[in-house]
Design a protein around this motif. Sequence first.
Motif, PDB file in Angstrom:
ATOM      1  N   ARG A 100      -1.662  10.124   0.535  1.00  0.00           N
ATOM      2  CA  ARG A 100      -1.120  11.063   1.517  1.00  0.00           C
ATOM      3  C   ARG A 100       0.365  10.806   1.705  1.00  0.00           C
ATOM      4  N   ALA A 101       1.149  11.865   1.655  1.00  0.00           N
ATOM      5  CA  ALA A 101       2.579  11.739   1.921  1.00  0.00           C
ATOM      6  C   ALA A 101       2.787  11.486   3.411  1.00  0.00           C
ATOM      7  N   ILE A 102       3.396  10.333   3.735  1.00  0.00           N
ATOM      8  CA  ILE A 102       3.550   9.957   5.140  1.00  0.00           C
ATOM      9  C   ILE A 102       5.007   9.873   5.588  1.00  0.00           C
ATOM     10  N   GLY A 103       5.935   9.900   4.641  1.00  0.00           N
ATOM     11  CA  GLY A 103       7.327   9.743   5.036  1.00  0.00           C
ATOM     12  C   GLY A 103       8.278   9.919   3.874  1.00  0.00           C
TER      13      GLY A 103
ATOM     14  N   GLU B 159       0.809  -1.206   0.000  1.00  0.00           N
ATOM     15  CA  GLU B 159       0.000   0.000   0.000  1.00  0.00           C
ATOM     16  C   GLU B 159       0.850   1.267   0.000  1.00  0.00           C
ATOM     17  N   LEU B 160       2.154   1.128  -0.129  1.00  0.00           N
ATOM     18  CA  LEU B 160       3.036   2.282  -0.148  1.00  0.00           C
ATOM     19  C   LEU B 160       3.446   2.634  -1.569  1.00  0.00           C
ATOM     20  N   GLU B 161       3.535   3.922  -1.854  1.00  0.00           N
ATOM     21  CA  GLU B 161       3.999   4.412  -3.141  1.00  0.00           C
ATOM     22  C   GLU B 161       5.264   5.232  -2.918  1.00  0.00           C
ATOM     23  N   PHE B 162       6.244   5.052  -3.815  1.00  0.00           N
ATOM     24  CA  PHE B 162       7.529   5.738  -3.700  1.00  0.00           C
ATOM     25  C   PHE B 162       7.704   6.652  -4.910  1.00  0.00           C
TER      26      PHE B 162
ATOM     27  N   ALA C  73      12.658  -2.572   3.085  1.00  0.00           N
ATOM     28  CA  ALA C  73      12.663  -3.647   2.080  1.00  0.00           C
ATOM     29  C   ALA C  73      12.728  -3.076   0.667  1.00  0.00           C
ATOM     30  N   GLU C  74      11.961  -2.018   0.419  1.00  0.00           N
ATOM     31  CA  GLU C  74      11.962  -1.435  -0.924  1.00  0.00           C
ATOM     32  C   GLU C  74      13.293  -0.766  -1.245  1.00  0.00           C
TER      33      GLU C  74
ATOM     34  N   VAL D 222       9.588  10.374  -1.801  1.00  0.00           N
ATOM     35  CA  VAL D 222       8.494  10.678  -0.876  1.00  0.00           C
ATOM     36  C   VAL D 222       7.616   9.444  -0.820  1.00  0.00           C
ATOM     37  N   VAL D 223       7.331   8.988   0.397  1.00  0.00           N
ATOM     38  CA  VAL D 223       6.525   7.776   0.592  1.00  0.00           C
ATOM     39  C   VAL D 223       5.086   8.187   0.887  1.00  0.00           C
TER      40      VAL D 223
END
Length: 323
Positions: free
Chosen positions: A59-62, A4-7, A100-101, A53-54
């Motif tokens: 929503r940008a979270i990290g 569920e994360l986007e980079f 991991a990514e 940006v993660v």
Amino acid sequence: MMGELEFRPTTLDDAAFYSDVLSAVYPERPTDPVVERYWWAQPEITYLTRRFVVSRAGRAIGVADFDRPSWDSVPDRHGYIGGEVLPELRDGATLEAIFAEMERRLASDGAERIAVRANEDDELRIAAILRRGFREDRRGKRWLLDLVENRARIEAMANESRKRMRAEGVELLTMAEDADPEKHAKVWRLSLEAQKDVPTTLPHPEETLEDYMQWFRAPDIREDRFWLAREGGDIVGVSVLDYPPVRGIVGTAWTATARRVRGRGVARALKCETLMQAMALGIDRVRTGNDAANDPILHINATMGYRPWVGSVNYLKDAARSG
């Protein structure tokens, strides 16, 4: 996508968000957005860095990153990963997914060994790192010096150091006061020599003079606050504090001496000058850090009144184990 994360690769405009995330997670050591943006804008030569940006659900979270030396500058292929999440959303599973990514991308870029760092008291981050199969490699010491409490001690030490340097024919001056047109190149060569003696597991690449010159132009470095030790025509020592222009704690950017003058008090004398100058500028505390195996600097820090601060732990793994 990574679950569920986007980079998303960063642009220069993301430097402020990147700095804000790190400052929120580590408020005791905030990241200066002006300094961060400056380094993002520099051309990549010795080190190649990729930042992201993660986001989750839009929503940008990290933030996340990996960097590595150019493969022709080191004997083995290694790199470093990083990543953080806004405090209110920070959990072990998200950190682990980010690591991991970054491992995957760094390994795909050719790295054979991967390193990551955590504060020694950050149990959540350490647990995520260990779950990824990393092992502890080295520890770093951090120190904080109260310049108000230790003013008399530092002044006395500075006076003694100045007398000793005069007796030994060593001149102490700032880079701004030095008229030598070769001074930058001499500091670069001195730093290359000294860097080889800093305890490390992963080898440091040798920076080119072109790369090194970027440091002199950084917004937290000023030549009138950059201290040199001269013996004849040679620069035999340097010590400089970085002064973040927006936020952060003033701290040691680099202290180094030529091998041939070690044991003569040159490093102590230079550090005293940086601290005397900081006190004159109204700075109330300064920070420093070094590898836990660097005994000479550990001794100097202790005698100057530095108190141990939260240290760091470096972790390492073979890239073949990433996945």
